[in-house]
Design an enzyme around this catalytic site. Structure first.
Site, mmCIF file in Angstrom:
data_model
loop_
_atom_site.group_PDB
_atom_site.id
_atom_site.type_symbol
_atom_site.label_atom_id
_atom_site.label_comp_id
_atom_site.label_asym_id
_atom_site.label_seq_id
_atom_site.Cartn_x
_atom_site.Cartn_y
_atom_site.Cartn_z
ATOM 1 N N GLU A 64 76.925 48.502 38.142
ATOM 2 C CA GLU A 64 77.111 49.849 38.658
ATOM 3 C C GLU A 64 77.372 49.804 40.168
ATOM 4 O O GLU A 64 76.656 49.125 40.913
ATOM 5 C CB GLU A 64 75.842 50.639 38.348
ATOM 6 C CG GLU A 64 75.812 52.066 38.846
ATOM 7 C CD GLU A 64 74.485 52.742 38.481
ATOM 8 O OE1 GLU A 64 74.434 53.987 38.592
ATOM 9 O OE2 GLU A 64 73.519 52.041 38.108
ATOM 10 N N LYS A 94 79.303 58.597 35.223
ATOM 11 C CA LYS A 94 77.920 58.544 34.762
ATOM 12 C C LYS A 94 77.475 59.947 34.367
ATOM 13 O O LYS A 94 77.735 60.925 35.067
ATOM 14 C CB LYS A 94 77.025 57.995 35.866
ATOM 15 C CG LYS A 94 75.596 57.689 35.461
ATOM 16 C CD LYS A 94 74.863 56.952 36.589
ATOM 17 C CE LYS A 94 73.465 56.546 36.208
ATOM 18 N NZ LYS A 94 72.814 55.760 37.280
ATOM 19 N N CYS A 150 74.020 52.704 33.363
ATOM 20 C CA CYS A 150 72.594 52.570 33.676
ATOM 21 C C CYS A 150 71.703 53.623 33.020
ATOM 22 O O CYS A 150 71.381 53.539 31.853
ATOM 23 C CB CYS A 150 72.404 52.545 35.188
ATOM 24 S SG CYS A 150 70.798 51.804 35.660
ATOM 25 N N GLY A 205 53.775 28.937 -15.148
ATOM 26 C CA GLY A 205 54.183 27.596 -15.556
ATOM 27 C C GLY A 205 54.234 26.703 -14.334
ATOM 28 O O GLY A 205 55.040 26.929 -13.426
ATOM 29 N N SER A 230 54.915 23.204 -12.625
ATOM 30 C CA SER A 230 55.654 21.965 -12.863
ATOM 31 C C SER A 230 55.346 20.874 -11.858
ATOM 32 O O SER A 230 55.686 19.711 -12.067
ATOM 33 C CB SER A 230 57.161 22.249 -12.817
ATOM 34 O OG SER A 230 57.552 22.596 -11.491
ATOM 35 N N GLY A 231 54.736 21.236 -10.748
ATOM 36 C CA GLY A 231 54.580 20.278 -9.659
ATOM 37 C C GLY A 231 55.742 20.317 -8.692
ATOM 38 O O GLY A 231 55.833 19.499 -7.773
#
Length: 640
Positions: free
Chosen positions: A46, A117, A172, A351, A353-354
């Site tokens: 500005e 402005k 601004c 379920g 499974s790992g």
């Protein structure tokens, strides 16, 4: 500028108060440097031609004449630059004999327009109404630097070669006001807002300023370039630190303080236009209240400097990542908690499974039970070894269930599957898709029946990445009564399990150890016989690296990017980790599988959305199961 990327910059030149000739030289030198770096849109502070802190000198004709001469010098010195630049200066209008705090938008030696402005601060350390008039509603034609130009708060600047690049300007305090001009500009089509600012520094103000810029870019779905005054402004009462910020749609791409020079990044205006198109709450102005000034700019390649994370679903910052993990676990658990309450389920059946997905599912289920003040023993963890199960995954599943306090059931499904194969005439030596899917469907049948026996609910384990690729057995692991992982991609699944492992390290080292070993286990459905006790079937060898597929999923589906643009970003994100041929191979595979596997997503079980991407047919993603991928794959053919 191809693919929607526009290189933008916020510049803070070193100035001298009221020395317009010196300031003009600093400005055009900065403009030339920006042009060398490929910048196409530059915002400067500005009143930078005079300095913001001139005080009553603004009323001196000598200063105003110096500002105009300085702008003329800049225009002459940069007449060969096609870059759009917004320069701050005071402008006196002979039309109404008022002085305005303006942004001059210039290109190739021409003033495209002057934007005044709107909101003038006159409180605290600010006295702008002493010198300037507010620009709201102004629409006049004046002569400046020998050019007839419009002085109006109703300007937008639109690129003819790149329709999604439309620029609006505010100054601004306009951003601090209750109704910033950028709202009007964005509703009229602006995708990029430039803010020419002179915001002095105070303790805590930088954080507030940062929030304003990022918030405004998010609300307006726009790019926002904030250029702040810095060194050279008077320090009689104030200090300016050049806090420059570039943000896009709520995310700060780059910022810097306490320095002069250029702050550079790229705004993706095509991405912004896509998001506005997608968002029904982003309303364009009913009437065209702003008028567009067109400009031309050759479209060329843009070198990307903005960050492109290889893991868009996973925050890079460690603290942010931990906070995200905690939040996701809570959201998913709350979803399951509600479903368990609503169905009056006495148990939750998982379920186990790992592997990673079932591990995350049981961790979320444990949190849900805790929220219900119910014991973990109400979770029935079922491990179902078969032809491809290894000792490592089986032992991890058993250990995990024990550490969590779940009720463990071990059911070997091998004989049941063999009997099924005998019934349908499937040879045990034929390891085709029937061999694999028969096991997956048997496991789902077992889980459903155990849930029936125990007034339970089967908790699904499949994740978002598997849904995108269709890497699930239809009516096998594809089906459950509530899928807690359904909107969690594989890369994030890994981090969630890792987060819990780290979180549990002090209170239960054994639990942390088993989670760590699960994290180190290759991703596999374990549907083919093991080789010397080791996993024979590694998912990523078959469908491709999940880090690539999650990246493709994010940009192709969440943002609707073209295959060409997805590839470009992948090359930027992954660097030398993958060559172009590898990226193309798996991108082809992603599009092919995504289209042909939609039928599995069309009948998904319920599950909570936890992030910005979901493929639920009742939520984010509606797609016909017989859509054709030809257009997408043809575009990729041209990139090989």
């Amino acid at each position: 500028m191809r693919d929607g990327f526009v290189k933008v910059a916020a510049g803070t030149p070193r100035i001298r108060v009221a020395d317009c000739r010196y300031n003009a030289e600093q400005i055009f030198t900065m403009m030339r440097e920006a042009d060398k770096q490929g910048v196409k849109v530059l915002a400067l502070p500005e009143l930078c031609l005079t300095g913001y802190t001139c005080g009553d000198l603004f009323l001196q004709p000598t200063l105003l004449r110096g500002a105009e001469e300085g702008l003329a010098t800049i225009l002459e010195a940069t007449k060969n630059l096609d870059m759009i630049t917004a320069v701050g200066l005071p402008v006196r209008s002979k039309w109404d004999n008022k002085l305005y705090n303006c942004a001059a938008v210039i290109q190739s030696g021409e003033i495209l327009g002057l934007v005044p402005k709107t909101h003038l601060p006159n409180y605290g350390e600010f006295y702008e109404q002493r010198w300037f008039a507010p620009g709201a509603g102004l629409d006049a034609t004046i002569t400046l630097c020998g050019q007839e130009v419009t002085l109006s708060d109703g300007h937008l600047f639109a690129c003819e070669e790149m329709p999604n690049l439309v620029i609006g300007v505010e100054i601004c305090e306009d951003l601090w006001a209750a109704e910033p001009p950028s709202i009007r500009a964005a509703r009229a089509g602006a995708t990029l807002i430039l803010n020419l600012s002179a915001s002095n520094e105070l303790v805590g103000k930088a954080s507030y300023r940062r929030g304003l810029v990022s918030g405004q870019s998010g609300r307006l779905v726009c790019g926002y370039v904030y250029a702040d005054a810095g060194e050279g402004e008077s320090t009689t009462d104030l200090v300016f630190t050049g806090h420059n910020i570039i943000a896009e749609n709520g995310t700060i791409l780059v910022e810097r303080r306490f320095a002069t020079g250029l702050t550079i990044s790229e705004i993706d205006v095509d991405r912004l236009a896509y998001e506005r198109q997608r968002m029904t709450t982003f309303q364009h102005a009913e009437e065209e209240t702003l008028w567009r000034i067109g400009f031309q700019m050759p479209v060329g390649d843009t070198h990307l400097t903005r960050p492109v994370s290889p893991t868009p679903f996973v925050p890079q910052d460690k603290d942010d990542r931990a906070e995200r993990c905690e939040e996701i676990l809570k959201i998913a658990a709350l979803g399951l908690k509600k479903r368990l309450e609503h169905t009056h389920a006495k148990t939750a059946v998982v379920g186990l499974s790992g592997g990673l997905d079932s591990t995350l599912a049981i961790l979320i289920t444990t949190i849900a039970m805790n929220l219900l003040d119910r014991p973990a023993s109400d979770i029935i963890a079922v491990t179902m070894p078969c032809f491809g199960t290894t000792d490592r995954t089986r032992d991890n599943a058993v250990e995990l269930a024990g550490r969590l306090g779940a009720t463990l059931k071990r059911i070997d499904i091998g004989e049941a599957v063999r009997q099924h194969f005998r019934d349908i005439g499937q040879s045990m030596d034929n390891h085709d898709v029937t061999f694999e899917n028969g096991q997956a469907r048997e496991r789902t049948q077992v889980l459903m029946d155990i849930a029936n026996q125990n007034d339970g609910l089967v908790v699904g384990t499949g994740d978002l990445s598997e849904l995108a690729l269709g890497w699930a057995t239809y009516n096998g692991d594809h089906m459950s009564m509530y899928g807690v992982n359904g909107s969690i991609p594989k890369t994030l699944v890994r981090h969630l399990v890792s987060y819990v492992a780290g979180d549990k390290a002090e209170e239960d080292q054994a639990l942390s150890d088993v989670l760590t070993d699960i994290l180190d286990t290759p991703v596999s459905p374990e549907l083919l016989p093991a080789i010397n006790g080791q996993i024979a079937q590694k998912t990523e060898d078959l469908v491709g690296p999940y880090e690539l597929h999650d990246f493709y999923l994010y940009y192709a589906i969440r943002w609707g990017f073209s295959p060409r643009k997805v590839l470009r970003l992948a090359e930027q994100a992954f660097g030398r980790a993958y060559d172009r041929a590898t990226l193309l191979k798996w991108l082809n595979n992603f599009y092919r599988r995504f289209f042909v596997q939609q039928f599995k997503r069309s009948c998904l079980p319920d599950g909570p959305k936890v992030g910005s991407v979901s493929l639920s047919p009742r939520g984010d993603w509606r797609m016909p199961s017989d859509a054709v991928s030809a257009l997408w794959l043809e575009e990729l053919e041209g990139l090989e």
